[in-house]
Design a protein around this motif. Structure first.
Motif, short mmCIF file in Angstrom:
data_model
loop_
_atom_site.label_atom_id
_atom_site.label_comp_id
_atom_site.label_asym_id
_atom_site.label_seq_id
_atom_site.Cartn_x
_atom_site.Cartn_y
_atom_site.Cartn_z
N ARG A 1 75.77 29.46 -28.18
CA ARG A 1 77.32 29.22 -28.25
C ARG A 1 78.02 30.67 -28.27
NH1 ARG A 1 76.31 25.36 -32.72
NH2 ARG A 1 76.33 26.95 -34.25
N ALA A 2 77.24 31.67 -28.84
CA ALA A 2 78.11 33.02 -28.90
C ALA A 2 77.80 33.69 -27.34
CB ALA A 2 77.11 33.90 -29.59
N ALA B 1 80.71 31.90 -25.18
CA ALA B 1 81.99 32.26 -25.59
C ALA B 1 82.23 33.74 -24.81
CB ALA B 1 82.06 32.58 -27.11
N GLN C 1 85.51 23.32 -24.77
CA GLN C 1 85.19 24.79 -24.81
C GLN C 1 85.77 25.33 -25.97
OE1 GLN C 1 87.46 26.22 -21.42
NE2 GLN C 1 85.77 25.28 -20.22
N GLU D 1 83.31 24.72 -29.07
CA GLU D 1 82.13 25.49 -28.81
C GLU D 1 82.42 26.78 -29.55
OE1 GLU D 1 79.12 24.64 -27.91
OE2 GLU D 1 79.20 23.17 -26.68
N LEU D 2 83.45 27.51 -29.30
CA LEU D 2 83.81 28.73 -29.56
C LEU D 2 84.07 28.48 -31.32
CD1 LEU D 2 86.14 30.35 -27.02
CD2 LEU D 2 83.52 30.34 -27.38
N LEU E 1 90.64 31.32 -25.63
CA LEU E 1 89.34 31.39 -25.04
C LEU E 1 88.90 32.60 -24.52
CD1 LEU E 1 89.60 27.93 -22.95
CD2 LEU E 1 88.48 28.37 -25.18
N PRO F 1 88.38 36.77 -28.23
CA PRO F 1 87.52 36.43 -29.15
C PRO F 1 88.05 36.86 -30.66
CG PRO F 1 86.18 37.42 -27.59
CD PRO F 1 87.52 37.45 -27.19
#
Length: 213
Positions: free
Chosen positions: A57-58, A61, A89, A92-93, A121, A124
């Protein structure tokens, strides 16, 4: 200072595990995972599957953050299609932060303008701030909800419910409202926000009143 030292130790362990798989981005990925709560990190170090899932996941991202142009350069025709993928999306982040409220927080963030969502998105740091704010709002909301039955808000709820019931059955509004208020506070709140459910509940109460004891 102990906490900082612990975090440093965990960071070194994480880096050692991440480096063989992601040499180029090991530092960044380690930093992202270190944002997670301590207990989650400890569990991650012992559970390879959990670490791999969080890493994936990271990494996704990170890829999105490095290539936001791929998301923003969509044709106007793709807007409706991309709204779904934006949600996916974003989920997920958000899920990387392991808040336990990923679905709700994603929903809250998606209420913003599409450009603002695209910014989340690709940034971060901004996303982290927004997730923290959303989580704070959710926590405060839960506290308010649990206080409802003990506070004067219970009276407000009774009045609102009475007015709605009165519109359906003026003759028995008092009795029916009293019966409905015996339900759980959360169920009463649901009745206030869902007219169909309220109608069904009122009909059941009317039937109970019509039934001779």
């Amino acid at each position: 200072m102990d906490e900082e030292e612990d975090l440093e130790t965990v960071g070194e362990q994480l880096y050692g595990l991440i480096y063989p798989k992601h040499k180029e981005n090991a530092g960044k990925l380690t930093g992202m995972l270190l944002e997670l709560p301590g207990p989650v990190l400890s569990q991650m170090l012992q559970d390879e599957a959990m670490l791999t899932a969080a890493l994936d996941r990271a990494f996704r991202a990170l890829q999105m953050a490095q290539a936001p142009s791929e998301i923003t350069c969509k044709d106007e025709d793709d807007v409706s299609v991309s709204s779904d993928s934006l949600g996916e999306q974003l989920f997920e982040l958000v899920d990387v932060y392991n808040t336990g409220h990923s679905q709700k927080i994603t929903g809250m963030l998606l209420e913003q303008h599409k450009d603002a969502v695209l910014n989340l998105l690709s940034d971060p740091k901004l996303l982290e701030e927004q997730v923290a704010l959303a989580l704070k709002s959710l926590t405060e909301l839960n506290v308010e909800e649990t206080d409802i039955s003990d506070s004067s808000e219970a009276d407000d709820i009774g009045e609102k419910l009475f007015l709605l019931v009165e519109g359906m059955d003026p003759l028995h509004a008092n009795d029916i409202t009293g019966m409905l208020l015996e339900m759980e506070p959360a169920a009463v709140q649901q009745l206030l926000s869902d007219h169909t459910m309220l109608e069904v509940a009122v009909q059941k109460a009317q039937a109970a009143l019509d039934t001779p004891n």
